[in-house]
Design a protein around this motif. Structure first.
Motif, PDB file in Angstrom:
ATOM      1  N   PHE A 105       0.829  -1.206   0.000  1.00 62.07           N
ATOM      2  CA  PHE A 105       0.000   0.000   0.000  1.00 62.07           C
ATOM      3  C   PHE A 105       0.859   1.251   0.000  1.00 62.07           C
ATOM      4  N   GLY A 106       0.196   2.390  -0.176  1.00 59.94           N
ATOM      5  CA  GLY A 106       0.882   3.677  -0.171  1.00 59.94           C
ATOM      6  C   GLY A 106       1.154   4.214  -1.554  1.00 59.94           C
ATOM      7  N   ASN A 107       0.499   5.306  -1.939  1.00 55.99           N
ATOM      8  CA  ASN A 107       0.770   5.985  -3.218  1.00 55.99           C
ATOM      9  C   ASN A 107       0.631   5.066  -4.424  1.00 55.99           C
ATOM     10  N   LEU A 108      -0.306   4.132  -4.358  1.00 59.73           N
ATOM     11  CA  LEU A 108      -0.455   3.163  -5.442  1.00 59.73           C
ATOM     12  C   LEU A 108      -0.916   3.804  -6.746  1.00 59.73           C
ATOM     13  N   ASP A 109      -1.581   4.946  -6.655  1.00 57.35           N
ATOM     14  CA  ASP A 109      -2.006   5.592  -7.897  1.00 57.35           C
ATOM     15  C   ASP A 109      -0.819   5.969  -8.775  1.00 57.35           C
ATOM     16  N   VAL A 114      -5.577   5.095 -11.578  1.00 56.97           N
ATOM     17  CA  VAL A 114      -6.794   5.328 -10.801  1.00 56.97           C
ATOM     18  C   VAL A 114      -8.040   4.796 -11.493  1.00 56.97           C
ATOM     19  N   ASP A 115      -7.893   4.200 -12.653  1.00 60.31           N
ATOM     20  CA  ASP A 115      -9.040   3.680 -13.384  1.00 60.31           C
ATOM     21  C   ASP A 115      -9.347   2.241 -12.996  1.00 60.31           C
ATOM     22  N   TRP A 116     -10.589   1.848 -13.168  1.00 57.90           N
ATOM     23  CA  TRP A 116     -11.034   0.493 -12.840  1.00 57.90           C
ATOM     24  C   TRP A 116     -10.204  -0.560 -13.565  1.00 57.90           C
ATOM     25  N   ASP A 117      -9.985  -0.353 -14.862  1.00 59.67           N
ATOM     26  CA  ASP A 117      -9.214  -1.336 -15.628  1.00 59.67           C
ATOM     27  C   ASP A 117      -7.779  -1.441 -15.117  1.00 59.67           C
ATOM     28  N   ASP A 118      -7.211  -0.320 -14.641  1.00 57.83           N
ATOM     29  CA  ASP A 118      -5.877  -0.355 -14.047  1.00 57.83           C
ATOM     30  C   ASP A 118      -5.868  -1.244 -12.814  1.00 57.83           C
ATOM     31  N   TRP A 119      -6.856  -1.069 -11.965  1.00 52.91           N
ATOM     32  CA  TRP A 119      -6.941  -1.856 -10.724  1.00 52.91           C
ATOM     33  C   TRP A 119      -7.054  -3.352 -11.029  1.00 52.91           C
ATOM     34  N   MET A 120      -8.008  -3.685 -11.917  1.00 56.81           N
ATOM     35  CA  MET A 120      -8.257  -5.095 -12.205  1.00 56.81           C
ATOM     36  C   MET A 120      -7.073  -5.721 -12.946  1.00 56.81           C
ATOM     37  N   GLY A 121      -6.497  -4.977 -13.872  1.00 57.55           N
ATOM     38  CA  GLY A 121      -5.345  -5.504 -14.594  1.00 57.55           C
ATOM     39  C   GLY A 121      -4.169  -5.769 -13.683  1.00 57.55           C
ATOM     40  N   MET A 135      -7.080  -7.664  -3.882  1.00 57.80           N
ATOM     41  CA  MET A 135      -7.144  -6.209  -3.827  1.00 57.80           C
ATOM     42  C   MET A 135      -8.325  -5.810  -2.963  1.00 57.80           C
ATOM     43  N   PHE A 136      -8.147  -4.749  -2.192  1.00 57.77           N
ATOM     44  CA  PHE A 136      -9.205  -4.235  -1.327  1.00 57.77           C
ATOM     45  C   PHE A 136      -9.270  -2.719  -1.481  1.00 57.77           C
ATOM     46  N   PHE A 137     -10.501  -2.202  -1.512  1.00 54.20           N
ATOM     47  CA  PHE A 137     -10.687  -0.758  -1.619  1.00 54.20           C
ATOM     48  C   PHE A 137     -11.931  -0.357  -0.840  1.00 54.20           C
ATOM     49  N   THR A 138     -11.788   0.628   0.018  1.00 53.73           N
ATOM     50  CA  THR A 138     -12.936   1.164   0.741  1.00 53.73           C
ATOM     51  C   THR A 138     -12.902   2.689   0.662  1.00 53.73           C
TER      52      THR A 138
END
Length: 239
Positions: A105-109, A114-121, A135-138
């Motif tokens: 974690f930390g500054n992952l963007d 910051v896009d959904w496809d970035d996260w899932m990919g 992956m977890f996001f709240t």
């Protein structure tokens, strides 16, 4: 002196990319000794984090494109979000082994996007490299709640909620099957017992908010930068 200021003092001693193998071993030994003497405490990923099996964490550096790693303890790296680098590189924290997992974690963007496809990919690539990844996001303010389980490069199970929850994949053993059999997205049944990320992480790997004396901690963690060749001399805590 706070953990962050102590870490800054250590980082100011030299650039990791200029240290030889012996010096790097000394720093790792320091982190191991310091970590063995500290009491594990909860950490706050501030809404977004990944988890990978502890024995496969080396793949994180490759997938996220991280550089100039620096060994540190759990407490030293916990405030990674408050650290900045004036040359544009941002630090990411990979925790020590926690009950067989490592959290990222930390500054992952800065390394994921910051896009959904970035996260899932990214969670898929981490699972392809590490065998498994989560992956977890709240976001309490926005009402977003997401957790993802991926294995060998593919998403096995995903829960995402803002107003209405959506499920993908078959329920996992710890989930409680729903009674109405509703299929919200055509790919996975509604599960009444499915928890949000803040609870699901405890069933799947490690709950950051529950790290404590009962958590098995091994080794040290790592701080690494999002860009190469900038060293660590300017990394510090914002005041």
């Amino acid at each position: 002196m706070t953990h962050g200021n102590r870490l800054r003092a250590l980082l100011d001693t030299g650039l990791m990319d200029r240290l030889d193998a012996r010096d790097k071993r000394v720093l790792e030994r320091r982190a191991d000794l310091a970590g063995a003497g500290e009491e594990a405490a909860p950490v706050d990923p501030r809404g977004w984090w990944y988890a990978v099996p502890a024995d496969a964490y080396e793949g994180v550096f490759e997938v996220l494109g991280l550089h100039d790693r620096f060994p540190c303890t759990l407490a030293e790296g916990a405030d990674v979000e408050d650290m900045r680098h004036r040359r544009g590189a941002m630090p990411v924290f990979i925790t020590p082994e926690l009950d067989g997992w490592r959290l990222v974690f930390g500054n992952l963007d800065s390394v994921v996007g910051v896009d959904w496809d970035d996260w899932m990919g990214t969670v898929e690539r981490l699972s392809a490299r590490c065998g498994r990844a989560q992956m977890f996001f709240t976001d309490g303010a926005g009402g977003s709640d997401v957790w993802v389980v991926a294995e060998r490069g593919r998403i096995r199970r995903r829960y995402a909620a803002e107003s209405d929850p959506e499920w993908i994949g078959a329920p996992l053993p710890w989930e409680e099957p729903g009674t109405d059999g509703q299929d919200l997205d055509g790919d996975g049944p509604n599960v009444e017992g499915t928890a949000g990320a803040a609870e699901a992480c405890g069933a799947l790997s490690v709950d950051p908010a529950e790290i404590g004396t009962g958590t098995r901690v091994r080794g040290h963690g790592w701080l690494a930068l999002s860009a190469p060749g900038v060293g660590h001399e300017e990394l510090g805590v914002l005041v």
